[in-house]
Write a protein that holds these residues in place. Sequence first.
Motif, PDB file in Angstrom:
ATOM      1  N   TRP A 139       0.828  -1.207   0.000  1.00  0.00           N
ATOM      2  CA  TRP A 139       0.000   0.000   0.000  1.00  0.00           C
ATOM      3  C   TRP A 139       0.865   1.261   0.000  1.00  0.00           C
ATOM      4  O   TRP A 139       1.885   1.308   0.680  1.00  0.00           O
ATOM      5  CB  TRP A 139      -0.899   0.038   1.234  1.00  0.00           C
ATOM      6  CG  TRP A 139      -1.906  -1.068   1.275  1.00  0.00           C
ATOM      7  CD1 TRP A 139      -1.935  -2.200   0.504  1.00  0.00           C
ATOM      8  CD2 TRP A 139      -3.016  -1.155   2.162  1.00  0.00           C
ATOM      9  NE1 TRP A 139      -2.997  -2.990   0.862  1.00  0.00           N
ATOM     10  CE2 TRP A 139      -3.682  -2.371   1.877  1.00  0.00           C
ATOM     11  CE3 TRP A 139      -3.520  -0.340   3.168  1.00  0.00           C
ATOM     12  CZ2 TRP A 139      -4.820  -2.765   2.564  1.00  0.00           C
ATOM     13  CZ3 TRP A 139      -4.653  -0.736   3.861  1.00  0.00           C
ATOM     14  CH2 TRP A 139      -5.296  -1.933   3.550  1.00  0.00           C
ATOM     15  N   SER A 141       1.340   5.442   0.526  1.00  0.00           N
ATOM     16  CA  SER A 141       0.845   6.639   1.195  1.00  0.00           C
ATOM     17  C   SER A 141       0.416   7.635   0.122  1.00  0.00           C
ATOM     18  O   SER A 141       1.013   7.707  -0.943  1.00  0.00           O
ATOM     19  CB  SER A 141       1.959   7.248   2.037  1.00  0.00           C
ATOM     20  OG  SER A 141       1.792   8.645   2.117  1.00  0.00           O
ATOM     21  N   ALA A 147       3.042   2.917   2.670  1.00  0.00           N
ATOM     22  CA  ALA A 147       2.161   3.427   3.727  1.00  0.00           C
ATOM     23  C   ALA A 147       2.452   2.819   5.100  1.00  0.00           C
ATOM     24  O   ALA A 147       1.727   3.080   6.058  1.00  0.00           O
ATOM     25  CB  ALA A 147       0.709   3.179   3.350  1.00  0.00           C
ATOM     26  N   LEU A 161      -1.820   6.261   5.913  1.00  0.00           N
ATOM     27  CA  LEU A 161      -2.211   6.503   4.520  1.00  0.00           C
ATOM     28  C   LEU A 161      -1.769   7.889   4.047  1.00  0.00           C
ATOM     29  O   LEU A 161      -1.750   8.175   2.864  1.00  0.00           O
ATOM     30  CB  LEU A 161      -3.721   6.351   4.337  1.00  0.00           C
ATOM     31  CG  LEU A 161      -4.278   4.934   4.507  1.00  0.00           C
ATOM     32  CD1 LEU A 161      -5.776   4.906   4.242  1.00  0.00           C
ATOM     33  CD2 LEU A 161      -3.570   3.937   3.595  1.00  0.00           C
ATOM     34  N   ASP A 168      -2.954   5.928  11.020  1.00  0.00           N
ATOM     35  CA  ASP A 168      -4.376   5.607  10.842  1.00  0.00           C
ATOM     36  C   ASP A 168      -4.963   4.943  12.082  1.00  0.00           C
ATOM     37  O   ASP A 168      -4.367   4.036  12.663  1.00  0.00           O
ATOM     38  CB  ASP A 168      -4.563   4.679   9.633  1.00  0.00           C
ATOM     39  CG  ASP A 168      -4.516   5.466   8.345  1.00  0.00           C
ATOM     40  OD1 ASP A 168      -3.459   6.069   8.075  1.00  0.00           O
ATOM     41  OD2 ASP A 168      -5.532   5.493   7.623  1.00  0.00           O
ATOM     42  N   LYS A 205     -10.929  -0.383   7.011  1.00  0.00           N
ATOM     43  CA  LYS A 205      -9.791  -0.820   6.199  1.00  0.00           C
ATOM     44  C   LYS A 205      -9.916  -2.138   5.433  1.00  0.00           C
ATOM     45  O   LYS A 205      -9.146  -2.369   4.517  1.00  0.00           O
ATOM     46  CB  LYS A 205      -8.510  -0.873   7.054  1.00  0.00           C
ATOM     47  CG  LYS A 205      -8.136   0.475   7.696  1.00  0.00           C
ATOM     48  CD  LYS A 205      -7.878   1.569   6.668  1.00  0.00           C
ATOM     49  CE  LYS A 205      -7.181   2.801   7.173  1.00  0.00           C
ATOM     50  NZ  LYS A 205      -8.006   3.893   7.706  1.00  0.00           N
ATOM     51  N   LYS A 216      -5.894   0.759  -2.515  1.00  0.00           N
ATOM     52  CA  LYS A 216      -7.111   1.599  -2.544  1.00  0.00           C
ATOM     53  C   LYS A 216      -8.424   0.825  -2.430  1.00  0.00           C
ATOM     54  O   LYS A 216      -9.355   1.272  -1.775  1.00  0.00           O
ATOM     55  CB  LYS A 216      -7.136   2.434  -3.825  1.00  0.00           C
ATOM     56  CG  LYS A 216      -6.138   3.558  -3.798  1.00  0.00           C
ATOM     57  CD  LYS A 216      -6.255   4.423  -5.018  1.00  0.00           C
ATOM     58  CE  LYS A 216      -5.143   5.447  -5.014  1.00  0.00           C
ATOM     59  NZ  LYS A 216      -4.933   6.089  -6.287  1.00  0.00           N
ATOM     60  N   TYR A 219      -9.400  -0.035   1.264  1.00  0.00           N
ATOM     61  CA  TYR A 219      -9.779   0.952   2.287  1.00  0.00           C
ATOM     62  C   TYR A 219     -10.689   2.075   1.777  1.00  0.00           C
ATOM     63  O   TYR A 219     -11.172   2.873   2.555  1.00  0.00           O
ATOM     64  CB  TYR A 219      -8.528   1.541   2.960  1.00  0.00           C
ATOM     65  CG  TYR A 219      -7.561   2.264   2.034  1.00  0.00           C
ATOM     66  CD1 TYR A 219      -7.883   3.503   1.492  1.00  0.00           C
ATOM     67  CD2 TYR A 219      -6.333   1.708   1.708  1.00  0.00           C
ATOM     68  CE1 TYR A 219      -7.010   4.164   0.655  1.00  0.00           C
ATOM     69  CE2 TYR A 219      -5.447   2.363   0.862  1.00  0.00           C
ATOM     70  CZ  TYR A 219      -5.788   3.590   0.333  1.00  0.00           C
ATOM     71  OH  TYR A 219      -4.936   4.248  -0.498  1.00  0.00           O
TER      72      TYR A 219
END
Length: 544
Positions: A139, A141, A147, A161, A168, A205, A216, A219
């Motif tokens: 993932w 950021s 992230a 994120l 988060d 999430k 994406k 979440y």
Amino acid sequence: MAQKDWKKSVVYQIYPKSFNDTTGNGEGDLKGIIEKLDYIQYLGVDYIWLTPVYESPMNDNGYDISNYLKINERFGTLEDFETLISEAHKRDLKVMIDIVINHTSTEHEWFKEAIRSKDNPYRDYYFFKPSQDGPPTNWESKFGGNAWQYDEKTDEYYLHLFDVTQADLNWDNEAVRQALYDVVNHWIEFGVDGFRFDVINLISKGEFKDSPKIGKEFYTDGPHVHEYLHELNRHTFGDKDMMTVGEMSSTTIDNCIKYTKSDRQELSSVFNFHHLKVDYVDGEKWSNAKLDFLKLKEILMDWQVGIYEGGGWNAIFWCNHDQPRVVSRFGDDSTEENRQASAKMLAIALHMLQGTPYIYQGEEIGMTDPHFDSIQQYRDVESRNAYDNLKQQGKDESEILTILGQKSRDNSRTPIQWTSGEQAGFTTGTPWIDIPNNAQYINVEAAIENKTSVLHTYRELIRLRHEHDIITYGDIEPLYMEHPQLFMYRRNYDGQTWLVVANFSKEAVKLPEDINRQGTVIIQNGTIENGEISPFGAIVIDVQ
Ligand code: TEU
């Protein structure tokens, strides 16, 4: 006093750091806002929305909150905030605050506790994951890079994120939800009238897996998001006279209908951003591209019609503190004549749509991007990261500066230009970010004086919305969607029809001959002569 119809409201967005400085430290403050409430009242808006003013290390200008209940001393005191609310109320202005509950700053007590040890009760307030070789998932950021951030002491990664200092929160933990509802209730009791919920569609999430979409799909509008928003509504503002707006990252029309349909008891309205990605290349923000006008119209109209038919409610806006100035972006700021004409045209094109209009400070006088020419002038964490990333990709300095000049969030964060004087009347000190030279002629004082200024167009549009139900309740009929220069639509309500025509080009354009435009002119910018509408002209006609 009879309760006003919230759907007819217009909101004015204030970015406190750049609004008005009363201490001379180069940053705006709460007292500065109080000083200008008469001006905001003069505009005629119903609400003000303040971006975060809570205690924060300000790595992301306040969207990194370290204490939800304290006011950042850079902005003033709790007392100042109390005065601001009561002074606003005296002027019939409501106050909406920004609540950032997808994440906290890593300076927040909860996070500080969480990193003490793996078995600390606050550990589960966030997402910590073990991982042997590198970050737990791919993932990314939203501000660049992976992230997940490694915490050496407890040998696990935490999710962010946004910036690495914005961790988060784990909404699946009931204690987190309850703690956040307490925060919201605290501010309701304090006297605020509404909330803007930051990136609220990212709170649920889903699974933690690698994905081609860099996370994406897991979440965005996640599995429990509607359930959690309904719960938030029921535990806090739901039974009160409050307006709420959820900021939605990469959402869908269907989800937005769900977020805002009143019987579902989630939110009053939503912001979505699809129409502000029409100058990206293949979805990439950090690129240099022209406006795809047909795409802009298509997105605006799909959302207008979709939300209307689905019974939802949208926020409508061109600008905010994350977006470049619209007059530089979709209009033309290269000559003074074009700046004024295009700023007014853009205002008319937007304010005749259905939804709640948001005006971002300075937009009402047609403020432009600052056109910075050095990286030293940029302050924003996202822009600085983008600069480094683009450098790493091997792009040359001038190309990077062109891209930043087009996309940086700092474009909208330069101080509001109040006067033609020193530092545009914003501060007696050195402003935290440079102020463009055009403050000499683009400023509030001059705009109030000049009865044909952009400002007076905004005031008129606000007045019209309050007066005519058709703007709030009419249906929307897109017209000439393939026309390369004109944005046209009709609004229909209760036997009445309004035609809206906006010319997005710097040339005069021939109006389609088969369109009925007989009737009373409601508002007009530029001229119509021999069937041609002037460059950046716009007109609204109550047609017979
Ligand atoms: O923004 C969320 C968001 O996804 C964007 O508007 C983001 O700033 C942009 O896509 C970056 O390219 C909100 C706030 O408005 C923004 O100022 C904060 O930085 C962000 O959340 C994190 O709290």
